[in-house]
Design an enzyme around this catalytic site. Structure first.
Site, PDB file in Angstrom:
ATOM      1  N   GLY A 119       0.824  -1.193   0.000  1.00 29.43           N
ATOM      2  CA  GLY A 119       0.000   0.000   0.000  1.00 29.43           C
ATOM      3  C   GLY A 119       0.864   1.250   0.000  1.00 29.43           C
ATOM      4  CD  GLN A 139      -7.696   5.277   7.582  1.00 25.39           C
ATOM      5  OE1 GLN A 139      -7.388   5.037   8.751  1.00 25.39           O
ATOM      6  NE2 GLN A 139      -8.265   4.370   6.798  1.00 25.39           N
ATOM      7  CG  ASP A 164      -0.832  -1.029   8.607  1.00 24.74           C
ATOM      8  OD1 ASP A 164      -1.816  -0.282   8.730  1.00 24.74           O
ATOM      9  OD2 ASP A 164      -0.780  -1.969   7.803  1.00 24.74           O
TER      10      ASP A 164
END
Length: 418
Positions: free
Chosen positions: A13, A297, A141
């Site tokens: 990502g 986000q 993350d």
């Protein structure tokens, strides 16, 4: 210094600042007269021999990458297995490296990318090919081991905290006659770093977010309902932030969509916010709204953290320096040297200490009742979202992002269908 080309690839990502890392890599290599190739769509581009010649891009275009979100060269979610299980694909990578005189390989990603870079370095050594492999950290993350934080996280954390603060003001204004409960879903499959970042939006149990659900704590529905009800009765409304990866005590994902596994072997999650909203409405009878920011986000470059941008650029530059010095199978990591004032530096860490390890939130970052963050978490998180680094805007009111030409070099090998 050895001659040859440097190959850069993006993995997994993307983030609001991964292109800033790419710009730093290309800029640092150009300063050393080293040509940079970029793989189109990550490791797949190497396997397919789809390599972009970044020398075709102007200096201005490369500089503009620093304020452009997404992945300028394309990324992919492809996890290579062990050297034994995926031998043909690893050997194909080496063939492409040899065909294009690639002597330095920089893989910009998370845990799986660090593992791939490590295995490629081992294979190159086995075949006696002079290749230096460097992992470059990236993930919203924030779950990479060794590094204090991950480039990409600070900006996503800032977006999360600001969004929750703004939504909370909206809910507070309407709570008397409308929405009583608002549920915000944050990324985080196994580690609740982004959910924790939402805690920066307020202070104390009466300021939003009132409840944070972490994957590090088992989700207990009855206890959650009791907390929601108590908050609404005390404050007038309740803002909930839930990590997408919250699980029940038996290890079942609350948001398991039943969609099988993705290419990394991860359960396809189906939207924990909508699920919780439905359950709260049906059980407690409150009017509920929910949101799933999802890609917003990690793509919100307009709200990037200045700290995060600086760190993304620093690891890119350091990765080139390490590679050209022959520091094989390492990653430039961020080392925090002080909290107040916040200070950090870059050091090299071995990939075998990072690959396939996962950094979860320390227990002392989660409040004793399990529904909020502690002062220790706030001290860690706050510096990472500080500072503004807005992109330039055009007269049309839209940021001036760059789209590269991405000219491919001529293929030299037969097509690969493995």
């Amino acid at each position: 210094m050895a001659s040859g080309n440097l190959l850069y690839a993006q993995s997994g990502g993307v983030t609001a600042v991964i292109n800033a890392t790419a710009a730093a890599v290309i800029g640092a290599a150009r300063a050393r007269k080293v040509k940079v190739l970029a793989a189109r769509n990550g490791i797949l581009g190497v396997l397919r021999e789809e390599l972009i010649d970044t020398s075709k891009e102007s200096a201005a275009a490369i500089r503009a990458l620093a304020h452009t979100p997404g992945g300028a060269f394309g990324s992919c979610r492809v996890k290579l297995k062990s050297l034994e299980q995926d031998r043909a694909r690893y050997e194909r990578l080496l063939e492409v490296f040899k065909a294009h005189d690639v002597r330095w390989f920089l893989y910009n990603g998370g845990n799986d990318s660090a593992d791939t870079a490590l295995k490629v370095s081992q294979l190159a050594a086995e075949f006696g090919y002079p290749l230096t492999c460097v992992g470059v950290p990236k993930t919203v993350d924030n779950d990479l081991a060794v590094t204090d934080c991950c480039p990409g996280f600070g900006s996503a954390a800032k977006y999360t905290a600001v969004s929750v603060r703004e939504c909370a003001l909206d809910v507070a204004a309407m709570a008397d006659t409308s929405t009583k409960v608002f549920v915000y879903e944050a990324m985080g499959r196994h580690a609740g770093w982004l959910a924790a970042a939402a805690g920066l939006a307020g202070r104390g149990t009466d300021e939003a977010p009132h409840l944070i659900l972490f994957p590090e704590r088992p989700y207990e529905e009855a206890a959650f309902f009791a907390q929601v009800k108590a908050t609404v009765e005390r404050v007038g409304y309740c803002v909930v932030v839930a990590s997408e990866g919250i699980q029940t005590a038996d290890g079942r994902f609350v948001a398991d969509a039943g969609g099988g596994k993705d290419s990394f072997g991860h359960t396809q999650l189906g939207g924990v916010a909508s699920y919780l909203a439905g359950r709260v409405k049906d059980t407690l009878g409150y009017k509920v709204h929910w949101t799933l920011p999802d890609y917003l986000q990690r793509s919100a470059r307009h709200l990037a953290s200045k700290t995060d941008l600086a760190q993304a650029q620093a690891v890119g530059k350091a990765a080139v320096e390490l590679a050209l010095k022959g520091r094989n199978a390492v990653m430039p990591v961020i080392v925090r040297t002080a909290d107040a004032p916040y200070r950090w530096k870059i050091e090299a860490a071995p990939l075998d200490r990072i690959a396939n390890h996962e950094k979860k939130m320390p227990a002392n970052f989660i409040r004793k009742d399990g529904y909020g963050i502690t002062d220790a978490a706030r001290r860690y998180l706050e510096p990472l979202i500080r500072g503004e680094a807005p992109p330039p805007y055009g007269r049309d009111g839209i940021p001036r992002y760059v789209v590269l030409k991405n000219v491919l070099v001529k293929a030299k090998l037969p097509a690969f269908d493995g």
